[in-house]
Design an enzyme around this catalytic site. Structure first.
Site, PDB file in Angstrom:
ATOM      1  N   TRP A 127      32.221  40.423  38.374  1.00  0.00           N
ATOM      2  CA  TRP A 127      32.004  40.022  39.773  1.00  0.00           C
ATOM      3  C   TRP A 127      30.847  40.861  40.333  1.00  0.00           C
ATOM      4  O   TRP A 127      30.853  42.092  40.197  1.00  0.00           O
ATOM      5  CB  TRP A 127      33.292  40.269  40.572  1.00  0.00           C
ATOM      6  CG  TRP A 127      33.182  39.977  42.039  1.00  0.00           C
ATOM      7  CD1 TRP A 127      32.563  38.913  42.629  1.00  0.00           C
ATOM      8  CD2 TRP A 127      33.719  40.764  43.110  1.00  0.00           C
ATOM      9  NE1 TRP A 127      32.695  38.984  43.996  1.00  0.00           N
ATOM     10  CE2 TRP A 127      33.403  40.116  44.323  1.00  0.00           C
ATOM     11  CE3 TRP A 127      34.445  41.951  43.176  1.00  0.00           C
ATOM     12  CZ2 TRP A 127      33.769  40.615  45.566  1.00  0.00           C
ATOM     13  CZ3 TRP A 127      34.816  42.447  44.400  1.00  0.00           C
ATOM     14  CH2 TRP A 127      34.486  41.775  45.593  1.00  0.00           C
ATOM     15  N   ASP A 208      41.976  43.987  38.195  1.00  0.00           N
ATOM     16  CA  ASP A 208      41.628  43.336  39.452  1.00  0.00           C
ATOM     17  C   ASP A 208      42.235  41.931  39.423  1.00  0.00           C
ATOM     18  O   ASP A 208      41.846  41.105  38.595  1.00  0.00           O
ATOM     19  CB  ASP A 208      40.094  43.265  39.567  1.00  0.00           C
ATOM     20  CG  ASP A 208      39.632  42.647  40.886  1.00  0.00           C
ATOM     21  OD1 ASP A 208      40.492  42.179  41.662  1.00  0.00           O
ATOM     22  OD2 ASP A 208      38.409  42.628  41.129  1.00  0.00           O
ATOM     23  N   LYS A 243      42.251  34.508  48.385  1.00  0.00           N
ATOM     24  CA  LYS A 243      42.148  33.152  47.820  1.00  0.00           C
ATOM     25  C   LYS A 243      43.504  32.455  47.804  1.00  0.00           C
ATOM     26  O   LYS A 243      43.621  31.324  48.247  1.00  0.00           O
ATOM     27  CB  LYS A 243      41.580  33.219  46.399  1.00  0.00           C
ATOM     28  CG  LYS A 243      40.366  34.112  46.244  1.00  0.00           C
ATOM     29  CD  LYS A 243      39.112  33.506  46.835  1.00  0.00           C
ATOM     30  CE  LYS A 243      38.088  34.527  47.220  1.00  0.00           C
ATOM     31  NZ  LYS A 243      37.302  35.223  46.290  1.00  0.00           N
TER      32      LYS A 243
HETATM   33  C1  LIG Z   1      37.005  39.432  41.027  1.00  0.00           C
HETATM   34  C2  LIG Z   1      37.152  39.676  42.487  1.00  0.00           C
HETATM   35  N1  LIG Z   1      37.718  40.819  42.897  1.00  0.00           N
HETATM   36  C3  LIG Z   1      37.885  41.096  44.196  1.00  0.00           C
HETATM   37  C4  LIG Z   1      37.471  40.222  45.165  1.00  0.00           C
HETATM   38  C5  LIG Z   1      37.643  40.664  46.596  1.00  0.00           C
HETATM   39  O1  LIG Z   1      38.218  39.808  47.421  1.00  0.00           O
HETATM   40  P1  LIG Z   1      38.470  40.176  48.955  1.00  0.00           P
HETATM   41  O2  LIG Z   1      37.917  41.493  49.245  1.00  0.00           O
HETATM   42  O3  LIG Z   1      37.811  39.094  49.726  1.00  0.00           O
HETATM   43  O4  LIG Z   1      39.964  40.137  49.098  1.00  0.00           O
HETATM   44  C6  LIG Z   1      36.862  39.019  44.794  1.00  0.00           C
HETATM   45  C7  LIG Z   1      36.366  38.075  45.794  1.00  0.00           C
HETATM   46  O5  LIG Z   1      35.589  37.194  45.577  1.00  0.00           O
HETATM   47  C8  LIG Z   1      36.714  38.740  43.417  1.00  0.00           C
HETATM   48  O6  LIG Z   1      36.147  37.609  42.977  1.00  0.00           O
END
Ligand SMILES: Cc1ncc(COP(=O)(O)O)c(C=O)c1O
Length: 393
Positions: A127, A208, A243
């Site tokens: 990511w 994660d 999500k």
């Molecule tokens: C792999 C991954 N980790 C963590 C996140 C973090 O998400 P958020 O901070 O929006 O909860 C995302 C968001 O796109 C992600 O794709």
């Protein structure tokens, strides 16, 4: 005081969103942005979230501070959702965090306090925000091979081999499911092999989990976490509810740590709460209480599972539809990885030049790596998309 500052580099995805917004062509398609969309192109508030929010408004008596660890009912429910009965809960704790990103940031500080000289091994690619978020916090990141951009498969042997040579005590950042950006997850056998190396080499899994429920089911998407939790002495798990509950802007997530024994758990718990106090003091409450109301009420939980299954089903359906359209429009090319991948993302597998042509000539937007968000596809735009791709191949 600000005279020495230069403008920060623009975020590629935010730039893409702005370009798409300004594009006047009615047939334009946005495959860049990282949120779920319905067939109508919307990212709605889930019905079950609306119900829980109403209940919250009707019953909440106070907005006084909660503690650094957040809402205990939320924490217990997230722990159950993530780990089920995979490990000894006397060695485990879970705290609320401001989204998956906030959770990762707290984890980074914890790692620095515990083992400042350790490296965190991250998938190549990972990511996009993992690198600035964790690296920016001060962690040393090193890549392990993950995605074969030619064959569109996971480079599992090369990954295992790299981890076999990682120094004992290092951490391995793993995506629990719906690997972002590739959409390709290790099989259960692969996960067992990864866990074997982690145990043999005395590495620490740092998982994660941002898409639980988006790949196959809530339980099977947690396989990696639960399998590792049953085998390793220590691990860190970051969850995001952005999500799977559609709570993106409410910033809901959690951080769990499994320690070697109860005494170590208590020590780490005190350190983590101290980290939180020094960064944002207390986590935001609203979204976490909404999740807690849903997960702790059997009726609401059942309704949530249905809405989650519908999101998952739509992603699956669009993958199949898209691949079918490409088989018809570009029969000499193999896009079958689109249906082997899961969750919101995968690589289309075209060059940056082809990505640029798709944008300029057809108003089809995706990031340069050709990572696409499947949720941008609908039954109405899929043929146009396939035609546009066929034209630039
Ligand atoms: C792999 C991954 N980790 C963590 C996140 C973090 O998400 P958020 O901070 O929006 O909860 C995302 C968001 O796109 C992600 O794709």
């Amino acid at each position: 005081m600000f005279e020495n500052l230069q403008p920060a580099s623009a975020d590629a995805i935010l730039g893409l969103i702005a370009e798409h917004k300004n594009d006047k062509r009615p047939q334009k398609v946005d495959l860049g942005v990282g949120v779920f969309r319905t067939a109508a192109g919307e990212t709605p508030v889930l019905d079950v979230v609306k119900t829980a929010e109403q209940r919250l408004v009707d019953t909440q008596q106070s907005k006084a501070y909660i503690g650094t660890a957040g809402d205990p009912d939320f924490n217990a429910a997230m722990q159950e959702l993530t780990f089920a009965d995979s490990c000894d809960t006397a060695r485990l704790f879970t705290i609320q965090a401001p989204g998956g990103s906030g959770s990762l940031r707290v984890a980074a500080s914890l790692i620095l306090r515990a083992r400042a000289d350790a490296s965190v091994w991250v998938s190549e690619p990972t990511w996009a925000n993992h690198i600035p978020l964790l690296g920016g916090a001060g962690l040393t990141l090193k890549p392990y091979p993950y995605y074969d951009t030619e064959k569109h498969v996971i480079r599992i042997e090369q990954m295992l081999d790299t981890l076999r040579h990682a120094p004992a005590g290092d951490l391995v950042l793993l995506h629990a499911c719906c690997h972002n950006p590739s959409g390709l997850d290790p099989s259960e056998d692969d996960w067992r092999a990864i866990a074997d190396v982690i145990v043999e080499r005395d590495l620490v899994p740092f998982i994660d989990m941002a898409y639980q429920g988006f790949a196959t089911s809530l339980a099977s998407d947690a396989f990696a976490v639960r399998h590792m939790a049953g085998r390793v002495p220590e691990m860190i798990v970051s969850n995001s509810c952005s999500k799977n509950f559609g709570l993106y802007r409410d910033r809901v997530g959690s951080l769990s740590v499994l320690a070697a024994d109860t005494g170590a758990r208590d020590t780490v718990y005190s350190q983590v709460n101290n980290v939180v106090r020094t960064i944002y003091s207390v986590p935001p409450d609203h979204g976490a209480v909404v999740v807690s109301l849903i997960l702790n009420d059997p009726e609401l939980k059942a309704a949530w599972r249905l809405e989650l299954a519908a999101m998952r089903g739509r992603l699956r359906e669009m993958r199949v539809l898209f691949n079918d359209a490409l088989i018809e429009k570009a029969p000499d090319h193999d896009f079958s990885h689109l249906v082997r991948a899961v969750g919101m993302f995968c690589f289309l597998g075209v060059t940056p030049e082809q990505v640029a042509r798709l944008k300029q000539e057809f108003g089809v937007y995706m990031v340069d790596s050709s990572r696409i968000n499947i949720a941008g596809i609908t039954a109405n735009n899929v043929n146009y998309l396939a035609d546009s791709i066929a034209a630039v191949l």
